[in-house]
Enzyme design. Sequence first.
Site, mmCIF file in Angstrom:
data_model
loop_
_atom_site.group_PDB
_atom_site.id
_atom_site.type_symbol
_atom_site.label_atom_id
_atom_site.label_comp_id
_atom_site.label_asym_id
_atom_site.label_seq_id
_atom_site.Cartn_x
_atom_site.Cartn_y
_atom_site.Cartn_z
ATOM 1 N N GLY A 169 0.824 -1.198 0.000
ATOM 2 C CA GLY A 169 0.000 0.000 0.000
ATOM 3 C C GLY A 169 0.858 1.248 0.000
ATOM 4 N N GLY A 170 0.350 2.283 0.677
ATOM 5 C CA GLY A 170 1.067 3.552 0.717
ATOM 6 C C GLY A 170 2.457 3.407 1.282
ATOM 7 N N GLY A 404 24.663 8.527 -31.271
ATOM 8 C CA GLY A 404 24.230 9.333 -30.145
ATOM 9 C C GLY A 404 24.665 8.736 -28.821
ATOM 10 N N ALA A 405 24.803 7.419 -28.804
ATOM 11 C CA ALA A 405 25.198 6.767 -27.565
ATOM 12 C C ALA A 405 26.610 7.181 -27.156
ATOM 13 C CB ALA A 405 25.118 5.245 -27.718
#
Lengths: 510, 678
Positions: A169-170, A404-405
């Site tokens: 949960g939270g 780009g790498a």
Amino acid sequence: MSANIAEMEKRREAARMGGGQKRIDAQHAKGKLTARERLDVLLDEGSFEELDTYVVHDCTDFGMEDQQIMGDGVVTGSGTINGRLVYVFSQDFTVFGGSLSKRHAEKICKVMDTAMKVGAPVIGLNDSGGARIQEGVASLGGYAEVFQRNVLASGVIPQISVIMGPCAGGAVYSPAMTDFIFMVKDSSYMFVTGPEVVKTVTNEVVTQEELGGAVTHTTKTSVADDAFENDIETLMATRRFFDFLPLSNREPVPEMPSNDPWDRREDSLDTLIPDNANQPYDMHEVISKTLDDGDFFEIQPKHAGNIICGFGRVEGRTVGVVANQPMVLAGVLDINSSKKAARFVRFCDAFDIPIVTFVDVPGFLPGTSQELGGIIKHGAKLLFAYAEATVPKITVITRKAYGGAYDVMASKHLRGDLNYAWPTAEIAVMGAKGAVEIIFRQDRDDPEKIAEKTKEYEDRFANPFVAASRGYIDEVIYPHSTRRRIALGLRKLRGKELSNPWKKHDNIPL
Amino acid sequence: MFSKILIANRGEIACRVIQTCKRMGIATVAVYSDADARAPFVKMADEAVHIGAAPAAESYLLADKIIEACKQTGAEAVHPGYGFLSERASFVEALDKEGIVFIGPPAKAIAAMGDKIESKKLAKEAGVNTVPGSKDAIDTTEEALKISNEIGYPVMMKASAGGGGKGMRLAWNDKDVEEGFEATKREGLNSFGDDRVFIEKFIEDPRHIEIQILADRQGNTLYLNERECSIQRRHQKVVEEAPSPFVTPEMRKAMGEQAVALSQAVGYFSAGTVELIVSGADKTGESFYFLEMNTRLQVEHPVTEAITGVDLVEWMIRVAAGEELPFKQDDIGIDGWSIETRVYAEDPYRNFLPSIGRLVRYEPPVPGWTGASGPAGRRGHEMGGGGIRVDDGVFEGGEVSIFYDPMIAKLITWGPTRDAAADLQVEALDAFRVEGPGHNIDFLSAIMQHPRFRSGELTTGFIAEEYPEGFQGAAVDEPRLKLVAALIAGAQCSVMAHEGQISGRLDGAPKVPSDWVVKIDGRTFEVVLGEGGATVDGEWITGTTDWQPGMVLAAANGNGENLAIQLRRETSAIWALTTRGRTHKGLAVPARLAPLLDHMIEKEPPDLSKMLICPMPGLLVKLHVAEGDEVQPGQPLATVEAMKMENILRAEKEGTISSINAAEGDSLAVDEVILELE
């Protein structure tokens, strides 16, 4: 006076017993230690100093007023790991299932506030059923108080979460916002909604282990950074890990004396790169032969194996290592590896840990699953992280640095301080074959010409010298001297000063 | 004498030959394939000529290329090593034509011994014992009885096409023959469509013993004693020794003289080996029979060098150059005992699966041929040196290639007695560090320590009989286990002390406890570390080690013995300590935490027989089955490609595929579960 002493002893004894012998036995039967036992393993002998031992909850609903247990389900305080200060909280599953009440949360907050003031890390040992439902919204408020502090502490003091039981949960969001999460195999799990709710809502049948066990989170989701066999091994690993981290962003990286010569020569690295450019090799070997004693603590070793992240030391001082791994997917950058490395680089930058990057990257992974999965945004995270980092950055290109790498992997253009290349390095827009097929598209059907042009392209770019002639590579080095070069570089960069323009905060593509 | 020799081989044997040439002042030429461009033998030779692609058929087996290399470099002679072209008569003839000397026997002898039937015939004619048996197929039980009695029991009745246990029947007496002969015939007919049956002497407790021959062109032929090579796995020799614990002086003389007679009969010169099969059951030593003659230098020649002091390579060269042997049979003695173990890139813990790859760490106990030091101290060339010799052709950072034999090195020890040589093996194997490929060092050590090996009761079935369930590490006794526990506690203690030196502490270094609890293989030991030793479970052990954080290989002593240990931190908590042929995995915690250790649940190791585990890192190239398929033992399940080699993984037992966890094209890590069966 003596009556008070007797009362103190009585209360301490009560606190030590937590939820009582029966619940302690039940905890042990599951192979789990109690909250205090865990701190015994985590901290130096006798160093734990408890705070808020006598805190109890203030709930009066549903008969809770009759059930008061000293400490209220969490043991908090401070101690040392190998002599260094650390603040801790350890949830006690034997007390109301470790559930979080308002007072329970306040205890955690107090520890975090103190840690922030003095500049010391916080380690949380999580073992809690969730919110104290009897308290309702007070419990929810408690969570949020903790969350707020996690966020403020982020980048100021290292925060480590160790999940040693349920965390649902939270409750998951506090660990989620800390720097590192470790889990215990088979006895811990994390999820926002459990299998029963999942079944009700989506009709999916899934086990706790599949939904949020250690294997799931260390391989698929990357929520956890590593998992270990049992409580003791997990806590021993946490101790070892702690030794790599600075106490806060105001403190330098720790120094561990080492007998490993700083200029140790590793001739075997000269033959690491196979003759065949498509044959993989294990980048771990470069890492372990570069670091002190080969000691490397890898983060997320089972997730996105095409990039390796972790801590080691050079001349006794912590460095963060990021490296492409040719053994997995040829070391390509993809969504998962970009996210994994980006977060790691940002942690190092926040805590002034120099970054050593080993590059052998053929580019970004093509394909619809990557493009539709948002590789543009996720790849940008790593680019962003490297570009904004102001810590010393040393980069060694071992083989491929394509496209780009190449730019992304701590290139010179992203303020790399020392960019080295092995003689086997190839810095190019793409592999020769692909490049030629584009440049000489008209000759596509002439294999001879293509082969000739490929050879030409290779001769021109399949080496580090074109990049070096432009100053993109500071020096072409022998592989065997890698450790010496890095050690010297880190020494010289200790005085590095660099800051980014003032801003409220940046806007990294999340 | 030659001024330049070309070595038509690779790896350790090329290094070995080059080393002797160097000592004799002869220049050397190496030839190499693509795969060996970086190999040490190429660097060691004075010149090197590239002769082709990695597969041997495209390089080391190309006689033309080698002759061309000789012409190109002016080499006057060729040493062929072993394997490759070493036993090709046509190669020798081709060299002869070009006026290049072959360092080995004459072509005629190679040809004669290369033919199985021909060589047996020649052996028989030369008066060498051959395995007694019927020449022709036998028709009736009566005839079978007669022949069996002539040969002497036990005998093997063998269907002509029989093999692998089928169509074969052992007979210990007349009754067995009477009952079994017709059945063997029928089995032959039913299984192979051929009812011819032969009878042959059955060799009980077979041992592999061979005689080293050295002969010159002047007609002097000597035997340099025997070697025993009975420890084999799938016909691959693993351990060799000289002399043999089974051979008496009389037997040696008888075998030696027969071997010499055979050599002389075929006009043999240079070094050669006559292989014999010996019945260990016949203690008289008279039951030895000719198998074959190897007309070349053997892999295991160093053990002979160690006990005789004769450098066999040197004398092969001198004989080839026409020199006469300066020693006579009576000059050949036996000095001490020598054992050779072959360190292979194969994993005994995984059913000896080949495990080639990069040598991430390679540190032999003494420098090998590839090491810095010269030949000093190697018994064989330099009598009276140290007792350990390493013949290798690899280096740290090099590759154990799939193209050739996966042998990493040969470890040869010499001692005044067999036990001394074996003890030295154990010590040297402990200090042999190999990381990267899997290796059989633990297994070799286990054999060296095995009581049956020590007793000398060897047969060619030794490994199959002693390790029927595979290999799980050498046996370990209680005192050694306690020492291991103390060493692991000591390691954890020194690491703790080291970590306490970290900067940024609140106060001084935290105190390091002396009381520890160590868990090894589910057993718990209480260890109290003291000065010069430790108390383990209440018992004092005197011992120390020079291990420190950051080290792997270290010296240790305890219980009065010196051991080399390899101690690695496997995870943050678990130590792996290797010594004496076994790797112990253990965890040490301060004694104050002992009660907590008891709460940890021993996790049941997953039932591996129900899973297909990836045995090596590699690429899953094919899945042969789908979920829900029923499979039989031996059925292929998946194909994993590692280092360009395809390995077919098969079902161990019958079952149904319950889940498949990997897809074709996946890169798999070692131990990754590919699929599960139920």
